[in-house]
Design an enzyme around this catalytic site. Structure first.
Site, PDB file in Angstrom:
ATOM      1  N   GLY A  73       0.793  -1.220   0.000  1.00  0.00           N
ATOM      2  CA  GLY A  73       0.000   0.000   0.000  1.00  0.00           C
ATOM      3  C   GLY A  73       0.829   1.277   0.000  1.00  0.00           C
ATOM      4  N   ASN A 153      -8.404   3.498   7.896  1.00  0.00           N
ATOM      5  CA  ASN A 153      -7.810   2.427   8.685  1.00  0.00           C
ATOM      6  C   ASN A 153      -8.015   2.583  10.174  1.00  0.00           C
ATOM      7  OD1 ASN A 153      -6.167   4.729   8.084  1.00  0.00           O
ATOM      8  ND2 ASN A 153      -4.480   3.730   9.135  1.00  0.00           N
ATOM      9  N   GLN A 181      -7.600  -0.947   3.071  1.00  0.00           N
ATOM     10  CA  GLN A 181      -8.477  -1.550   4.086  1.00  0.00           C
ATOM     11  C   GLN A 181      -9.745  -2.120   3.464  1.00  0.00           C
ATOM     12  OE1 GLN A 181      -7.917  -1.907   7.388  1.00  0.00           O
ATOM     13  NE2 GLN A 181      -5.954  -0.843   7.382  1.00  0.00           N
ATOM     14  N   SER A 201      -3.346  -3.869  -0.923  1.00  0.00           N
ATOM     15  CA  SER A 201      -2.282  -4.536  -0.182  1.00  0.00           C
ATOM     16  C   SER A 201      -2.713  -5.947   0.166  1.00  0.00           C
ATOM     17  CB  SER A 201      -1.989  -3.733   1.085  1.00  0.00           C
ATOM     18  OG  SER A 201      -1.145  -4.465   1.922  1.00  0.00           O
ATOM     19  N   HIS A 203      -1.382  -8.019   2.793  1.00  0.00           N
ATOM     20  CA  HIS A 203      -1.290  -8.584   4.141  1.00  0.00           C
ATOM     21  C   HIS A 203      -2.453  -8.198   5.055  1.00  0.00           C
ATOM     22  CE1 HIS A 203       0.251  -5.043   6.530  1.00  0.00           C
ATOM     23  NE2 HIS A 203       0.386  -4.592   5.309  1.00  0.00           N
ATOM     24  N   THR A 239      12.694  -7.094  -9.647  1.00  0.00           N
ATOM     25  CA  THR A 239      12.269  -8.463  -9.927  1.00  0.00           C
ATOM     26  C   THR A 239      10.954  -8.757  -9.214  1.00  0.00           C
ATOM     27  OG1 THR A 239      14.555  -9.141 -10.132  1.00  0.00           O
ATOM     28  CG2 THR A 239      12.947 -10.895  -9.734  1.00  0.00           C
ATOM     29  N   CYS A 332       1.310   9.252  22.899  1.00  0.00           N
ATOM     30  CA  CYS A 332       2.371   8.577  23.633  1.00  0.00           C
ATOM     31  C   CYS A 332       2.793   7.288  22.967  1.00  0.00           C
ATOM     32  CB  CYS A 332       1.909   8.270  25.040  1.00  0.00           C
ATOM     33  SG  CYS A 332       1.384   9.739  25.892  1.00  0.00           S
TER      34      CYS A 332
HETATM   35  S1  FES Z   1       4.316  10.055  26.307  1.00  0.00           S
HETATM   36 FE1  FES Z   1       3.379  11.447  27.608  1.00  0.00          FE
HETATM   37  S2  FES Z   1       4.211  11.027  29.508  1.00  0.00           S
HETATM   38 FE2  FES Z   1       4.975   9.502  28.239  1.00  0.00          FE
END
Ligand code: FES
Lengths: 400, 123
Positions: A73, A153, A181, A201, A203, A239, A332
């Protein structure tokens, strides 16, 4: 007894179907020839690649010579946008894409801006649907490319591609859709949709990784991005991944034959999951299409929730410890520390985008697994909320 | 991506909660990712007798809060000021590079809570 760990990340990738693997195996050892070779070994491989091309073309109602094999993709997205931009830049330098595209699109668009192209984004509403009126208002005579995924997705929204293609063609712009998707899940007919390019795609549909295809309508101008070989009718060097394309076409064939069955089964798991989470976990938000649109406008495998007052990565690892594999759109958990661009484009406040978890179900999952997961989610969410400084007053307005 | 010590501290964190009538409170937000942490301290004769935290954040933020609060308990306030995020990370056996910023939350929250305590003392 439930076998742990449970895999609820089928939108990230899927295990290869045993039938697919079986089809592929001879192409590693026995029929190993380079399809470019003139001798009998080469001809055997050519046959396999041609068959795969025919199969895939047949499923999406294209001609075999409109199917170009790629590495997946990401390459398809890169090629479509860059290839059209290069080939059509004498006609115009304006590009329109949706803000919820895969990073492959967004990053390519950003790179093209540096090269003198202009990029505008079509608007999406709070459920992720493209605003067609807005698209009509920003498309111009010098627009050369309009790109939008067929289904997102992250939040599973299924977009009105046929309408988008019609708007693009009114201005003679090329219309591209990323069907990574959607291919194998929805019924796709490229002629009926009217798209000029479509990336796929392998997979995501129980095929091998590292292979996919780009549909390029006959007659469309497109430049290559991978030089150095005359493979794929001079358009894509390298290839051919013979075993890979054999696996991809077998996976696509099976997905197509079992499409209705899988669609119904997977959405029954998903619907049960959504209903239980909404009823049993307080302060959650279902991201993407509203609950009553889920059967028609959301990918059957997808459920994306934001859990208020807590952060996605800590939910992800709590569930991981409980033996449940999911993914998160939180800042995060991404390397970039920015919350998912998809959730932000839907207008989600950063706090909610932060607490988002995507569950994506597959044909190998069971109802028992779904029930186990909901019970574990309840525990994890309660534990993390007890730790959250934001969760002191029930319904705290500040963070909603 | 996290080592076992970090996962253990994340799964069974110590000192979660809030001290009532705390002698010092520090709340900080992480500029990098938007996460939030609050630390409350009970202090007697300049010694930290109890420390608790609440975190809206990732696994690394929770693990470092747990470890940092455990480390400063029983310390003199001025010694606690010397507990940097580096020391906490070492104690946890390291964090992935993109997660180093998370550990700053605990250090800053502790500093702020001690500042709060000192301000109250001077009144
Ligand atoms: S990514 Fe925010 S405190 Fe760890």
């Amino acid at each position: 007894m439930i076998k742990l760990p449970i895999y609820f990340d089928n939108a990230a990738t899927t295990p290869v179907d045993k039938r697919v693997l079986e089809k592929m195996t001879p192409y590693f050892t026995e029929i190993f020839g380079n399809p470019n070779s003139q001798h009998v070994f080469g001809r055997e491989s050519v046959k396999a690649v041609d068959n795969a091309r025919d199969t895939i073309a047949g499923i999406i109602n294209a001609k075999p010579n409109e199917i170009y094999f790629t590495s997946g993709g990401t390459e398809g997205d890169n090629w479509a946008l860059r290839g059209v931009a290069n080939a059509y830049k004498d006609r115009g330098k304006h590009i329109i894409i949706s803000p919820i595209e895969h990073a492959a699109m967004i990053e390519t668009a950003k790179a093209l801006v540096k090269e003198g192209f202009t990029v505008d984004f079509m608007k999406v509403d709070g459920e992720g649907f493209v605003d067609l009126e807005h698209l009509k208002s920003i498309i111009r005579d010098d627009t050369i490319f309009v790109g939008c995924m067929m289904a997102n997705n992250e939040v599973g929204t299924i977009e009105p591609i046929k309408e988008i293609a019609a708007i693009a063609h009114e201005k003679n712009a090329v219309c591209f859709t990323d069907a990574v998707q959607a291919a194998g899940v929805l019924d796709i007919d490229v002629k009926d949709l009217g798209v000029d390019l479509m990336s796929m795609s392998s997979h995501k549909i129980y095929g091998p990784k590292g292979v996919g295809a780009l549909y390029i309508r006959n007659g469309l101008r497109i430049s290559s991005i991978i030089a150095g070989g005359h493979q794929e009718r001079m358009k894509r060097g390298g290839t051919t991944n013979v075993a890979g394309v054999v696996g991809f076409s077998e996976a696509f064939k099976i997905a197509n034959e079992e499409r209705e069955k899988n669609f119904n089964y997977v959405s029954s798991l998903r619907n049960h999951f959504i209903d239980r989470v909404i009823n049993e976990v307080p302060f959650v938000k279902l991201n993407g299409p509203d609950k009553d649109k889920r059967d028609k406008y959301r990918l059957p495998a997808n459920a994306d929730f934001s859990f208020r007052y807590i952060e996605g990565e800590s939910i992800l690892f709590s569930l991981d410890l409980a033996g449940i594999a999911v993914s998160s759109g939180s800042a995060c958990s991404s390397g970039s520390l920015e919350p998912s661009h998809v959730l932000l484009a839907l207008g989600l406040p950063e706090g909610l985008a932060h607490g988002s978890i995507r569950f994506s179900f597959g044909k190998h999952n069971t109802m028992e697994e779904v029930d186990y997961a909901v019970d574990e989610i309840k525990k994890a969410v309660e534990r993390l909320r007890a730790m959250s400084p934001l969760f002191k007053i029930e319904g705290d307005k500040k963070y909603v | 991506m996290y080592n076992e010590k970090v996962m253990e501290a994340f799964q069974n964190p110590q000192n979660v909660g809030e001290i009532e009538n705390a002698d010092g409170i520090g709340e900080v937000g992480n500029e990098v990712c938007g996460d939030i942490m609050r630390i409350s301290l009970k202090i007697e004769n300049d010694v930290i007798v109890d420390a608790k935290f609440k975190t809206f954040g990732c696994a690394a933020a929770i693990a470092t809060s747990s470890t940092a609060t455990a480390m400063i308990k029983g310390m003199k306030v001025d010694d606690a000021l010397a507990v940097t995020n580096k020391i906490v990370i070492e104690k946890l056996g390291g964090l992935p590079p993109q997660k180093l910023h998370c550990s700053v939350l605990a250090e800053e929250a502790i500093k702020k809570a001690i500042e709060d305590y000192k301000n109250k003392q001077n009144k």
